[in-house]
Design an enzyme around this catalytic site. Sequence first.
Site, PDB file in Angstrom:
ATOM      1  N   LYS A  63      82.167  56.650  42.989  1.00  0.00           N
ATOM      2  CA  LYS A  63      83.133  55.977  42.122  1.00  0.00           C
ATOM      3  C   LYS A  63      82.528  55.938  40.725  1.00  0.00           C
ATOM      4  O   LYS A  63      81.511  55.284  40.493  1.00  0.00           O
ATOM      5  CB  LYS A  63      83.457  54.570  42.630  1.00  0.00           C
ATOM      6  CG  LYS A  63      84.511  53.866  41.764  1.00  0.00           C
ATOM      7  CD  LYS A  63      85.055  52.603  42.411  1.00  0.00           C
ATOM      8  CE  LYS A  63      86.053  51.909  41.483  1.00  0.00           C
ATOM      9  NZ  LYS A  63      86.691  50.740  42.080  1.00  0.00           N
ATOM     10  N   GLU A 121      78.566  53.635  43.224  1.00  0.00           N
ATOM     11  CA  GLU A 121      79.275  53.366  41.964  1.00  0.00           C
ATOM     12  C   GLU A 121      78.296  53.006  40.840  1.00  0.00           C
ATOM     13  O   GLU A 121      78.030  51.831  40.591  1.00  0.00           O
ATOM     14  CB  GLU A 121      80.301  52.236  42.128  1.00  0.00           C
ATOM     15  CG  GLU A 121      81.099  52.002  40.852  1.00  0.00           C
ATOM     16  CD  GLU A 121      82.022  50.789  40.922  1.00  0.00           C
ATOM     17  OE1 GLU A 121      82.837  50.626  39.999  1.00  0.00           O
ATOM     18  OE2 GLU A 121      81.914  50.011  41.883  1.00  0.00           O
TER      19      GLU A 121
END
Length: 298
Positions: A214, A177
């Site tokens: 993400k 992420e």
Amino acid sequence: MTDKQMAAQMAGKPGFVAALDQSGGSTPEALRLYGIPDTAYNGDAEMFDLIHEMRVRIMTAPAFSGDKVIAAILFERTMDSEISGKPIPSYLWEDRGIIPLLKVDAGRESESDGVQLMKPMPKLDPLLERAVKKGIHGTKMRSVVRLPSASGIAAIVAQQFEVAKHIAGYGLTPIIEPEVLISSPDKAGAEAILRDEISKGLEALPDGVKVMLKLTIPTVADLYKPLVEHRNVARVLALSGGYTRTDACERLKHNKGVIASFSRALIEELRVSTTDTELNEALSRAINESYEASVHKA
């Protein structure tokens, strides 16, 4: 069998991923949104008790089920807690059909070269060992991009993939992420660099290693299409990043193959003062909107 079932659900089931992993830095904001002011608690212990109560209300609400929620990202203390005498990871998977995932990073360094790298994680290995024993399927770790700095973005992507390969060695599926801030003065420019650096990292992964990504919902629709289609990517998730749920869902609809993994946008209507019935109704709206934006694309 459970690992194969989780992997199949994570990779292919229609739905979205709930992010219930607010940590020390983001917890006060989440509590304020929930209707609990900073003056209502003293110190981290009381703060985490209050956020845990909120998470339990969410996880035990009838609307929070595997019908539309594929997985849930947990905070470490949540992983170690129980619901009705049952470990929460087991409760989510066995009682709700929701895959348990775990936030593992230890926060971020101060900004340098337009980005914030992850802090060192000296306790990562024992945490991963516990996660495996508790039935966790995958992990999440966050770093931050503010500026379209080629060298800075290359550094955070390299760090993310290095740790991801280590995590994969435990049989866990890592979520990478690198969040591009929606307040970036050149968000689109940063995202273009990020996509290319992630592509390089994916190509360098060992055979058989899959990761999830993400990412902030991109300014340019379908920018991350090559990542969605990459052989080493199990799923691409979208964070809300400060957008309202309405705005985040509208943007997400224009990104095929990308599903929601909202935190603030998921809980924005929930309040500590509401009854459990009212909370379930508000949560049901959030779940339905996040599901629709993840599954039905414009």
